[in-house]
Motif scaffolding. Structure first.
Motif, short mmCIF file in Angstrom:
data_model
loop_
_atom_site.label_atom_id
_atom_site.label_comp_id
_atom_site.label_asym_id
_atom_site.label_seq_id
_atom_site.Cartn_x
_atom_site.Cartn_y
_atom_site.Cartn_z
N GLU A 28 0.82 -1.21 0.00
CA GLU A 28 0.00 0.00 0.00
C GLU A 28 0.86 1.26 0.00
OE1 GLU A 28 -3.09 2.32 2.94
OE2 GLU A 28 -2.94 0.15 3.09
N GLU A 29 1.95 1.24 0.76
CA GLU A 29 2.83 2.41 0.85
C GLU A 29 3.87 2.43 -0.27
OE1 GLU A 29 4.44 2.10 4.78
OE2 GLU A 29 2.53 2.62 5.73
N ARG A 30 3.82 1.46 -1.19
CA ARG A 30 4.74 1.35 -2.33
C ARG A 30 6.19 1.26 -1.87
NH1 ARG A 30 0.18 0.97 -4.48
NH2 ARG A 30 -0.45 2.03 -6.37
N ARG A 31 6.43 0.51 -0.77
CA ARG A 31 7.77 0.34 -0.24
C ARG A 31 8.43 -0.94 -0.75
NH1 ARG A 31 6.82 0.70 5.94
NH2 ARG A 31 8.98 0.03 5.96
N ILE A 32 7.69 -1.74 -1.52
CA ILE A 32 8.23 -2.96 -2.11
C ILE A 32 7.62 -3.13 -3.50
CG2 ILE A 32 6.43 -4.50 -1.19
CD1 ILE A 32 8.74 -6.52 -0.60
N THR A 33 8.40 -3.70 -4.40
CA THR A 33 7.92 -3.95 -5.75
C THR A 33 6.88 -5.07 -5.73
OG1 THR A 33 10.08 -3.35 -6.62
CG2 THR A 33 8.65 -4.63 -8.07
N PHE A 34 5.80 -4.88 -6.48
CA PHE A 34 4.77 -5.92 -6.54
C PHE A 34 4.17 -5.98 -7.92
CE2 PHE A 34 2.59 -2.06 -5.34
CZ PHE A 34 1.39 -2.10 -6.03
#
Length: 71
Positions: A28-34
């Motif tokens: 949700e916080e875009r702290r990891i690539t998904f």
């Protein structure tokens, strides 16, 4: 191009030893690539390994006499 395994949120949580809320918050916080697969979220193994490596804190090494000094 090598194909990397895509992990579910539950699998990421199991590997990190957390509940599913933590990986969901990372996404949700875009702290990891998904990757979005339809309405499902998948995290590549390399992205999880990179996240762990990036957030690993190395210990501080002190000299043996550093703790014995008086102020």
């Amino acid at each position: 191009m090598s194909v990397d395994r895509l992990l579910s949120v539950q699998e990421v949580a199991d590997r990190l030893g957390t509940g599913v809320r933590f990986p969901r918050r990372l996404v949700e916080e875009r702290r990891i690539t998904f990757v979005k697969v339809g309405r499902h979220v998948r995290i590549p193994e390399w992205a999880l390994e990179a996240y762990v490596a990036e957030n690993t804190v190395q210990p501080i090494t002190l000299r043996p006499n550093a703790l014995r000094r008086a102020a």
